[in-house]
Design an enzyme around this catalytic site. Sequence first.
Site, short mmCIF file in Angstrom:
data_model
loop_
_atom_site.label_atom_id
_atom_site.label_comp_id
_atom_site.label_asym_id
_atom_site.label_seq_id
_atom_site.Cartn_x
_atom_site.Cartn_y
_atom_site.Cartn_z
N GLU A 129 -6.98 -5.63 -2.45
CA GLU A 129 -6.66 -4.28 -2.93
C GLU A 129 -6.94 -3.20 -1.89
O GLU A 129 -6.20 -2.22 -1.79
CB GLU A 129 -7.48 -3.98 -4.20
CG GLU A 129 -7.18 -2.66 -4.85
CD GLU A 129 -5.73 -2.55 -5.30
OE1 GLU A 129 -5.37 -3.18 -6.30
OE2 GLU A 129 -4.94 -1.83 -4.64
N VAL A 132 -4.34 -1.71 1.33
CA VAL A 132 -3.33 -0.62 1.31
C VAL A 132 -3.84 0.49 0.39
O VAL A 132 -4.21 0.24 -0.76
CB VAL A 132 -1.97 -1.11 0.79
CG1 VAL A 132 -0.94 0.02 0.83
CG2 VAL A 132 -1.48 -2.31 1.58
N LYS A 205 0.54 -2.21 6.66
CA LYS A 205 0.47 -1.98 5.21
C LYS A 205 1.85 -2.12 4.56
O LYS A 205 1.98 -2.65 3.46
CB LYS A 205 -0.12 -0.60 4.94
CG LYS A 205 -1.61 -0.53 5.27
CD LYS A 205 -2.11 0.89 5.35
CE LYS A 205 -3.62 0.94 5.54
NZ LYS A 205 -4.12 2.26 5.92
#
Length: 431
Positions: A129, A132, A205
């Site tokens: 988690e 990004v 990302k």
Amino acid sequence: MRTVRVGLLGCGIVGGGVVELLKQHRADFEARLGATIEIAKVAVRKEDKERITTIDPALLTTDVNEVVQMEGLDVLVEVMGGLHPAYECIKAALERGVSVVTANKMLLAERGPELLEIARAKSADLAFEAAVGGGIPVIRVFRDSLASDHVEKLAGIVNGTCNFVLTRMRDDGASFAEALADAQARGYAEADPTLDVDGHDAAHKLVVLAMLAFGAEVDHAHVPTEGIRGLEPIDHAFAARFGYAIKHLAIGRDRGDEIELRVHPALVRRETPLANVSGVLNAVALEGRALGPLLLSGRGAGAFPTAVSVVADILDVAQGRLSGHQGSLVRGIRLAKRPLASMDSVRTRYYLRFPVRDEPGVLSTLTGKLGERGVSIEQMVQDGHSDDGKPVQVVLTTHEAVEKNIREALAAIESQSFSLGKTQVLRIEQP
Ligand code: NDP
Ligand code: HSE
């Protein structure tokens, strides 16, 4: 009460925040899990370094293998950064069936598909988690909440350092170097800040998001990537004059046969939500086929926002292990190699700033060369005048055009004798 043994690789900005949150919310987490989360071992580079948290010196080691191979390890948390030895450590843990939590977007962009495959094969979890959007729950939304929909496009401000630097330069008149030093002092930047300002962190990302949003396995080295170094104060001023803010965006679109991925600064209309995401805040806007638009926004970097995401992953992974459902977080992530659309084929609007000699015929040549390639002009201004041969700035915005045609027109314009430098090309986006 059962104990979940966590091995921590790294105790810097993010790792320090993780240790602190685990201490501060210990009782809540015990009540939630019915188990105690214990930090059993912590690998760092230098044991005697000052940290944002206190750690029992007996837990510290400089040997990552002591953590990875630890007896009774339940969860490995990797917050060291970099490709090596992070890759070897995560791979070794997953191969032992130990679930992993990582914030390492560079590693995920480079080796994510392979690591996910190992996790699946070993019924282990790989949770990321924090990779990004720092503290924003972005991964969960793409992985879980949107499992029922098809994401058609996304656009995000996903690098806190770039957004912080752009905001400080625009609002406070800070220089690029001052603003970047400030971002580093606040713990936002990567250990190598060129990853931030040259756009690579945002590209990493975007590749991670593309895995979840489009099920796409892509080589991050092929994602067209531009950073923020080439922006000049005059561009912020012209953007504002035309009613825009300049933001560093990561853009993804599922074109069906191809995936369009690109990272670059762009003009965004000042009244839109993304234009007002300032400082270290990040945001991801997406369009679901059934859902329609969704905007996620919050702090994209820094010790505690990032630690919130890492610790939420530790809780999820621990829950899976305790309930016998380990591996459920990766089961739904299905990847396939998908072709990347070329930058030449991108269709959008453009801001073009030409440093030119102030002489008759310049404007008609500019518009002529663009017009010959089907590029239609929306607005045009010339800043000041000059009779001593110094450049004046002619700035124009276009209607939608194809990047290849823009590039061909610019080549023709820059070979003219009135052209006094490279054209500043910024795309105008409607996220
Ligand atoms: P830091 O540089 O602050 O911390 C890195 C930590 O890892 C340090 O404790 C360092 O030890 C340790 N370390 C590095 N290499 C080794 C090694 N070979 N062996 C043992 N220990 C090692 O980085 P951050 O905390 O900022 O970032 C960590 C990760 O989180 C990166 O992947 C980054 O991209 C990601 N991330 C960072 C965010 C942020 O806001 N900073 C936000 C989201 C993700 P020592 O302390 O002794 O130097
Ligand atoms: N260096 C990164 C950024 C950290 O500035 O966004 C968060 O991933």
